[in-house]
Motif scaffolding. Structure first.
Motif, PDB file in Angstrom:
ATOM      1  N   ASN A 246       0.816  -1.132  -0.011  1.00  0.00           N
ATOM      2  CA  ASN A 246      -0.040   0.010  -0.073  1.00  0.00           C
ATOM      3  C   ASN A 246       1.101   1.216   0.062  1.00  0.00           C
ATOM      4  N   LEU A 247       0.467   2.168  -0.884  1.00  0.00           N
ATOM      5  CA  LEU A 247       1.539   3.305  -0.824  1.00  0.00           C
ATOM      6  C   LEU A 247       1.412   4.429   0.232  1.00  0.00           C
ATOM      7  N   ARG A 248       0.371   4.142   1.150  1.00  0.00           N
ATOM      8  CA  ARG A 248       0.122   5.088   2.475  1.00  0.00           C
ATOM      9  C   ARG A 248       0.682   4.240   3.573  1.00  0.00           C
ATOM     10  N   ASP A 249       0.875   3.004   3.223  1.00  0.00           N
ATOM     11  CA  ASP A 249       1.077   1.945   4.771  1.00  0.00           C
ATOM     12  C   ASP A 249       1.888   0.958   4.261  1.00  0.00           C
TER      13      ASP A 249
ATOM     14  N   SER B  18      -9.461   4.014   0.160  1.00  0.00           N
ATOM     15  CA  SER B  18      -8.598   4.931  -0.507  1.00  0.00           C
ATOM     16  C   SER B  18      -7.886   4.735  -1.726  1.00  0.00           C
TER      17      SER B  18
ATOM     18  N   MET C 114      -5.816   6.460  -3.274  1.00  0.00           N
ATOM     19  CA  MET C 114      -4.412   6.896  -3.124  1.00  0.00           C
ATOM     20  C   MET C 114      -3.391   5.961  -2.816  1.00  0.00           C
ATOM     21  N   THR C 115      -3.864   4.776  -2.114  1.00  0.00           N
ATOM     22  CA  THR C 115      -3.015   3.621  -1.586  1.00  0.00           C
ATOM     23  C   THR C 115      -2.634   2.809  -2.825  1.00  0.00           C
TER      24      THR C 115
ATOM     25  N   LYS D  88       0.153  10.114  -7.071  1.00  0.00           N
ATOM     26  CA  LYS D  88       0.267   9.071  -6.261  1.00  0.00           C
ATOM     27  C   LYS D  88       1.580   8.676  -5.704  1.00  0.00           C
TER      28      LYS D  88
ATOM     29  N   LYS E 240       2.750  11.639  -3.406  1.00  0.00           N
ATOM     30  CA  LYS E 240       2.219  11.543  -2.200  1.00  0.00           C
ATOM     31  C   LYS E 240       2.442  10.230  -1.389  1.00  0.00           C
ATOM     32  N   ALA E 241       3.204   9.259  -2.307  1.00  0.00           N
ATOM     33  CA  ALA E 241       3.501   7.819  -1.364  1.00  0.00           C
ATOM     34  C   ALA E 241       4.086   8.318  -0.016  1.00  0.00           C
ATOM     35  N   LYS E 242       3.844   7.627   1.039  1.00  0.00           N
ATOM     36  CA  LYS E 242       4.375   7.552   2.474  1.00  0.00           C
ATOM     37  C   LYS E 242       5.852   7.180   2.361  1.00  0.00           C
TER      38      LYS E 242
ATOM     39  N   GLU F 180       8.196   1.384   3.579  1.00  0.00           N
ATOM     40  CA  GLU F 180       7.785   2.173   2.413  1.00  0.00           C
ATOM     41  C   GLU F 180       9.112   2.436   1.728  1.00  0.00           C
TER      42      GLU F 180
END
Ligand code: TYM
Length: 342
Positions: free
Chosen positions: A194-197, A208, A210-211, A225, A228-230, A248
């Motif tokens: 997941n791009l956010r977690d 989401s 965005m993930t 995306k 904005k990735a974590k 990440e």
């Protein structure tokens, strides 16, 4: 018992239940394309019967089945070289699945982590199909006597179950009939996160958008995306062991490696020491250059619904010529009157 020689044959499937995303592409689809060629017969399936183990809106299911087919072709699968079809058009899958329901043990099925994850806290309310799903998956594979199955890492346990089912069937009936299939799990990104977690896998079911990167995203969406990735504040290391506590960062490096057909080590030799401010635009450019042509071609193919349906029907016909004799032989081994040797 002598070892039977099985034709080298690849089978794999993708559920048409949501958007095809980068995890599906790097863990599975790109590798389906790599295996297409002279070494194997290749059979790839949109597993619509698997999708309905959780509720699917019928019109959306039809649309997504065609979209996955468009994705397969846009990514490089050639319907003349590979068999492409949707599962429900080949009844042998479900017929063999019943036999495997009678081979698989309750204890084996209860250990399946994907069932536990998908059923969540309310397992009593999950469908029986969701529980029995891995036996259908084994039937998908074994009704073609497939020897190799390319998948992402999350399918490993299901493939171990497939092997257990083949071994138990062969043992119970004293035959050497089903191959003990090889999972083909590999490449630099067998588990895209997941791009956010970075502790969760990329999935079409995350609320989401965005993930994940969808295969239908345009260049601007892909770049946004990734931007904005974590990430974390440190520079990239020059060796992979420097990524072990940085999920990440590891994920983005693995994605870069898989998209550029390099290893993570090779990527770090190139980008070690760079900050994310510099690496992310490089990754975005690479991702757009590899994925945008696929999404453009997918969009074009989605306008040709009749052609997609024709490809799926023709693929199903070819698939049945392999599956039907194997099912008939299975029926005969099991003792069904009327079964003819195929
Ligand atoms: P499904 O539809 O969830 O996913 C399709 C393929 O994509 C891979 N994948 C990933 N790989 C890397 N990172 C990720 N984040 C990621 N998410 C998904 C999956 O591992 C899979 O290879 N049960 C299967 C479908 C199936 C099947 C089969 C596969 C049904 N019958 C027979 C192989 C052979 C599934 O739900 O995949």
């Amino acid at each position: 018992m002598t070892e039977t020689q099985f034709t080298p044959r690849v089978f794999s499937g993708i559920q048409p239940s949501g958007n095809l995303h980068l995890g599906n592409y790097l863990g599975a689809l790109k590798r389906f394309v790599d295996m297409q060629g002279e070494d194997y017969e290749t059979i790839y399936c949109m597993v619509d019967l698997h999708a309905i183990t959780v509720w699917q809106d019928p019109a959306r299911l039809r649309e997504k089945t065609r979209e996955v087919c468009a994705g397969f072709i846009a990514a490089g699968l050639d319907p003349e070289q590979s068999i492409l079809f949707n599962q429900s058009q080949v009844a042998e899958h479900t017929q063999l699945a019943w036999i495997f329901n009678c081979i698989a043990r309750m204890g084996w099925m209860q250990r399946m982590t994907q069932f536990k994850d998908k059923a969540g806290k309310n397992a009593q309310n999950a469908s029986l199909g969701l529980f029995a799903y891995p036996a259908l998956m084994a039937a998908d594979i074994l009704t073609y006597h497939a020897t190799h199955v390319p998948v992402g890492e999350d399918q490993k346990q299901h493939l171990e179950l497939t092997r257990d089912i083949a071994i138990k069937f062969n043992h119970d009936y004293g035959v050497d009939f089903f191959p003990v299939t090889e999972p083909v799990i590999g490449g630099p990104a067998p588990r895209v996160m997941n791009l956010r977690d970075g502790s969760r896998k990329m999935s079409s079911s995350d609320p989401s958008d965005m993930t994940r990167i969808n295969m239908t995203d345009d260049a601007d969406a892909i770049a946004k995306k990734i931007r904005k990735a974590k990430t974390d504040p440190d520079a990239l290391p020059s060796e992979t062991n420097g990524l072990s506590e940085r999920p990440e960062a590891r994920n983005l490096v693995n994605i870069y490696a898989a998209l550029s057909d390099l290893t993570a080590e090779q990527v770090l030799t190139e980008v070690g020491g760079k900050q994310f401010g510099e690496f992310k635009p490089m990754l975005a450019e690479l991702a757009v250059s590899k994925l945008a042509p696929i999404s453009t071609e997918m969009a074009r193919l989605m306008g040709e619904e009749a052609e997609i349906d024709r490809i799926l029907a023709k693929g199903a016909e070819k698939a049945r010529t392999i599956a039907a004799p194997i099912l008939q032989q299975t029926y005969e081994i099991v003792g069904m009157v009327g079964a003819k040797q195929g």
